[in-house]
Design a protein around this motif. Structure first.
Motif, PDB file in Angstrom:
ATOM      1  N   ALA A  51       0.818  -1.191   0.000  1.00  0.00           N
ATOM      2  CA  ALA A  51       0.000   0.000   0.000  1.00  0.00           C
ATOM      3  C   ALA A  51       0.854   1.243   0.000  1.00  0.00           C
ATOM      4  CB  ALA A  51      -0.899  -0.006   1.245  1.00  0.00           C
ATOM      5  N   GLU A  52       0.207   2.395  -0.175  1.00  0.00           N
ATOM      6  CA  GLU A  52       0.919   3.648  -0.111  1.00  0.00           C
ATOM      7  C   GLU A  52       1.596   3.779   1.244  1.00  0.00           C
ATOM      8  OE1 GLU A  52      -0.923   7.275  -1.875  1.00  0.00           O
ATOM      9  OE2 GLU A  52      -2.711   6.055  -1.702  1.00  0.00           O
ATOM     10  N   PRO A  53       2.873   4.183   1.294  1.00  0.00           N
ATOM     11  CA  PRO A  53       3.571   4.323   2.566  1.00  0.00           C
ATOM     12  C   PRO A  53       2.987   5.451   3.380  1.00  0.00           C
ATOM     13  CG  PRO A  53       4.865   5.248   0.792  1.00  0.00           C
ATOM     14  CD  PRO A  53       3.700   4.551   0.150  1.00  0.00           C
ATOM     15  N   ALA A  88      -0.701   4.054 -16.943  1.00  0.00           N
ATOM     16  CA  ALA A  88      -0.291   2.755 -17.465  1.00  0.00           C
ATOM     17  C   ALA A  88      -0.213   1.718 -16.348  1.00  0.00           C
ATOM     18  CB  ALA A  88       1.058   2.882 -18.169  1.00  0.00           C
ATOM     19  N   GLN A  89       0.278   2.118 -15.174  1.00  0.00           N
ATOM     20  CA  GLN A  89       0.372   1.191 -14.050  1.00  0.00           C
ATOM     21  C   GLN A  89      -1.019   0.740 -13.595  1.00  0.00           C
ATOM     22  OE1 GLN A  89       2.607   2.714 -10.709  1.00  0.00           O
ATOM     23  NE2 GLN A  89       2.107   0.977  -9.392  1.00  0.00           N
ATOM     24  N   LEU A  90      -1.955   1.650 -13.535  1.00  0.00           N
ATOM     25  CA  LEU A  90      -3.312   1.317 -13.109  1.00  0.00           C
ATOM     26  C   LEU A  90      -4.015   0.434 -14.142  1.00  0.00           C
ATOM     27  CD1 LEU A  90      -4.266   4.832 -11.763  1.00  0.00           C
ATOM     28  CD2 LEU A  90      -3.976   2.782 -10.367  1.00  0.00           C
ATOM     29  N   GLU A  91      -3.835   0.740 -15.407  1.00  0.00           N
ATOM     30  CA  GLU A  91      -4.469  -0.072 -16.442  1.00  0.00           C
ATOM     31  C   GLU A  91      -3.917  -1.493 -16.464  1.00  0.00           C
ATOM     32  OE1 GLU A  91      -3.869   2.241 -19.964  1.00  0.00           O
ATOM     33  OE2 GLU A  91      -5.757   3.351 -19.703  1.00  0.00           O
ATOM     34  N   ALA A  92      -2.644  -1.635 -16.088  1.00  0.00           N
ATOM     35  CA  ALA A  92      -2.050  -2.968 -16.043  1.00  0.00           C
ATOM     36  C   ALA A  92      -2.416  -3.718 -14.764  1.00  0.00           C
ATOM     37  CB  ALA A  92      -0.527  -2.865 -16.158  1.00  0.00           C
ATOM     38  N   GLY A  93      -2.570  -2.977 -13.649  1.00  0.00           N
ATOM     39  CA  GLY A  93      -2.734  -3.632 -12.356  1.00  0.00           C
ATOM     40  C   GLY A  93      -4.150  -3.772 -11.858  1.00  0.00           C
ATOM     41  N   VAL A  94      -5.044  -2.820 -12.180  1.00  0.00           N
ATOM     42  CA  VAL A  94      -6.391  -2.869 -11.615  1.00  0.00           C
ATOM     43  C   VAL A  94      -7.401  -2.229 -12.582  1.00  0.00           C
ATOM     44  CG1 VAL A  94      -6.059  -0.713 -10.287  1.00  0.00           C
ATOM     45  CG2 VAL A  94      -7.744  -2.428  -9.505  1.00  0.00           C
ATOM     46  N   PRO A  95      -7.476  -2.722 -13.825  1.00  0.00           N
ATOM     47  CA  PRO A  95      -8.442  -2.174 -14.762  1.00  0.00           C
ATOM     48  C   PRO A  95      -9.855  -2.651 -14.419  1.00  0.00           C
ATOM     49  CG  PRO A  95      -7.365  -4.075 -15.728  1.00  0.00           C
ATOM     50  CD  PRO A  95      -6.706  -3.858 -14.389  1.00  0.00           C
ATOM     51  N   PRO A  96     -10.892  -1.973 -14.957  1.00  0.00           N
ATOM     52  CA  PRO A  96     -10.838  -0.809 -15.841  1.00  0.00           C
ATOM     53  C   PRO A  96     -11.063   0.474 -15.070  1.00  0.00           C
ATOM     54  CG  PRO A  96     -13.038  -1.678 -15.861  1.00  0.00           C
ATOM     55  CD  PRO A  96     -12.256  -2.544 -14.908  1.00  0.00           C
ATOM     56  N   ASN A 204      -6.808  -3.644  -1.243  1.00  0.00           N
ATOM     57  CA  ASN A 204      -5.862  -4.637  -1.761  1.00  0.00           C
ATOM     58  C   ASN A 204      -5.027  -4.148  -2.942  1.00  0.00           C
ATOM     59  OD1 ASN A 204      -6.125  -6.782   0.032  1.00  0.00           O
ATOM     60  ND2 ASN A 204      -7.866  -7.645  -1.046  1.00  0.00           N
ATOM     61  N   TYR A 205      -5.071  -2.863  -3.236  1.00  0.00           N
ATOM     62  CA  TYR A 205      -4.223  -2.321  -4.293  1.00  0.00           C
ATOM     63  C   TYR A 205      -4.063  -0.821  -4.066  1.00  0.00           C
ATOM     64  CZ  TYR A 205      -2.060  -1.690  -8.861  1.00  0.00           C
ATOM     65  OH  TYR A 205      -1.170  -1.393  -9.872  1.00  0.00           O
ATOM     66  N   GLY A 206      -2.910  -0.435  -3.494  1.00  0.00           N
ATOM     67  CA  GLY A 206      -2.619   0.970  -3.256  1.00  0.00           C
ATOM     68  C   GLY A 206      -1.272   1.312  -3.840  1.00  0.00           C
ATOM     69  N   PRO A 207      -1.199   1.675  -5.114  1.00  0.00           N
ATOM     70  CA  PRO A 207       0.091   1.920  -5.758  1.00  0.00           C
ATOM     71  C   PRO A 207       0.884   3.017  -5.047  1.00  0.00           C
ATOM     72  CG  PRO A 207      -1.686   1.890  -7.373  1.00  0.00           C
ATOM     73  CD  PRO A 207      -2.328   1.899  -6.028  1.00  0.00           C
ATOM     74  N   GLU A 208       2.162   2.798  -4.890  1.00  0.00           N
ATOM     75  CA  GLU A 208       3.019   3.799  -4.262  1.00  0.00           C
ATOM     76  C   GLU A 208       2.988   5.080  -5.098  1.00  0.00           C
ATOM     77  OE1 GLU A 208       7.643   4.372  -2.732  1.00  0.00           O
ATOM     78  OE2 GLU A 208       6.940   2.442  -3.507  1.00  0.00           O
ATOM     79  N   GLY A 209       2.799   6.208  -4.419  1.00  0.00           N
ATOM     80  CA  GLY A 209       2.794   7.496  -5.094  1.00  0.00           C
ATOM     81  C   GLY A 209       1.495   7.846  -5.789  1.00  0.00           C
ATOM     82  N   TYR A 210       0.420   7.105  -5.532  1.00  0.00           N
ATOM     83  CA  TYR A 210      -0.855   7.331  -6.226  1.00  0.00           C
ATOM     84  C   TYR A 210      -1.389   8.745  -5.973  1.00  0.00           C
ATOM     85  CZ  TYR A 210      -5.825   6.742  -7.394  1.00  0.00           C
ATOM     86  OH  TYR A 210      -7.088   6.898  -7.910  1.00  0.00           O
ATOM     87  N   THR A 211      -1.563   9.086  -4.704  1.00  0.00           N
ATOM     88  CA  THR A 211      -2.093  10.410  -4.375  1.00  0.00           C
ATOM     89  C   THR A 211      -1.131  11.510  -4.793  1.00  0.00           C
ATOM     90  OG1 THR A 211      -3.448   9.578  -2.551  1.00  0.00           O
ATOM     91  CG2 THR A 211      -2.846  11.901  -2.478  1.00  0.00           C
ATOM     92  N   GLU A 212       0.163  11.268  -4.606  1.00  0.00           N
ATOM     93  CA  GLU A 212       1.163  12.260  -4.992  1.00  0.00           C
ATOM     94  C   GLU A 212       1.114  12.540  -6.489  1.00  0.00           C
ATOM     95  OE1 GLU A 212       2.638  10.256  -1.248  1.00  0.00           O
ATOM     96  OE2 GLU A 212       1.602   9.664  -3.077  1.00  0.00           O
TER      97      GLU A 212
END
Length: 220
Positions: A51-53, A88-96, A204-212
């Motif tokens: 998750a996001e740190p 691109a990261q979101l489309e690959a990891g948790v679409p749509p 279950n999916y919080g990409p690092e740097g998402y909010t930033e």
């Protein structure tokens, strides 16, 4: 909100965890039971996506009057709030993007949810199919005078709040256990700057740097 039929995963959680957090799990996974205690060590369950740190615990900052450069207009669409790399990261990891079956709100804090549902100008963006994995983000315009009270409410609810990117970021991460003894990671992040507010709940999916990344796209 949209309604949908989801898998039967049911979550429990401890009495020390706020009851409002369960609603995001129920809305995304379609459950009717309250979640319970965090998993004890040694269960052998596979940890969820990182998750996001969260920043170090610090006293809640006091928001100041926004500079003119901090004042924003609401983005026209969800296509405008992500950098190409994050998209691109979101489309690959948790679409749509923006599946109509996702009904999870972008916050479980009562005061924040009430404000989001009050009719303030907002843009809602979601990622994922109806399942146990997804992201819900709302970009809103907020009166700067309301930020202080809202940050205080989040801090009192256990969020870690700190200065970030010219504004204030508040984060909370929780580990839950479903009835099949699977670990479920849930988090909520808020970012305030000027008249803008970013609210995100992820499961279950919080990409690092998402909010930033969103903040950088909106404020530069």
């Amino acid at each position: 909100m949209f309604t949908s039929a989801f898998p039967s995963t049911r979550l429990r959680r401890s009495a020390t965890t706020i009851a409002a957090a369960a609603a995001a799990i129920l809305l995304l996974a379609g459950c009717a039971q309250e979640p319970a205690a965090p998993a004890p060590s040694g269960t052998g369950a596979t940890p969820p996506v990182t998750a996001e740190p969260s920043p170090s615990q610090t006293p809640s900052p006091t928001p100041t009057e926004p500079a003119e450069a901090d004042t924003i207009e609401l983005p026209a669409s969800c296509d405008d709030i992500y950098s190409p790399a994050m998209r691109a990261q979101l489309e690959a990891g948790v679409p749509p993007l923006n599946d109509p079956g996702i009904s999870m709100p972008s916050t479980q804090n009562a005061q924040a949810l009430q404000l989001l549902e009050s009719g303030i100008p907002s843009l809602r963006c979601t990622w994922g199919y109806p399942s146990e994995v997804g992201i819900a983000t709302t970009v809103s315009l907020i009166e700067p005078a309301a930020v202080g009270d809202l940050v205080g409410s989040l801090a009192n609810a256990g969020f870690s709040c700190a200065d970030a990117q010219g504004g204030t970021a508040c984060r909370l991460t929780e580990t839950l256990v479903d009835y099949d003894d699977n670990l479920v990671e849930k988090g909520e992040t808020h970012f305030f700057r000027g008249n803008g507010w970013l609210a995100t709940v992820w499961l279950n999916y919080g990409p690092e740097g998402y909010t930033e990344d969103i903040a950088s796209m909106i404020w530069g």
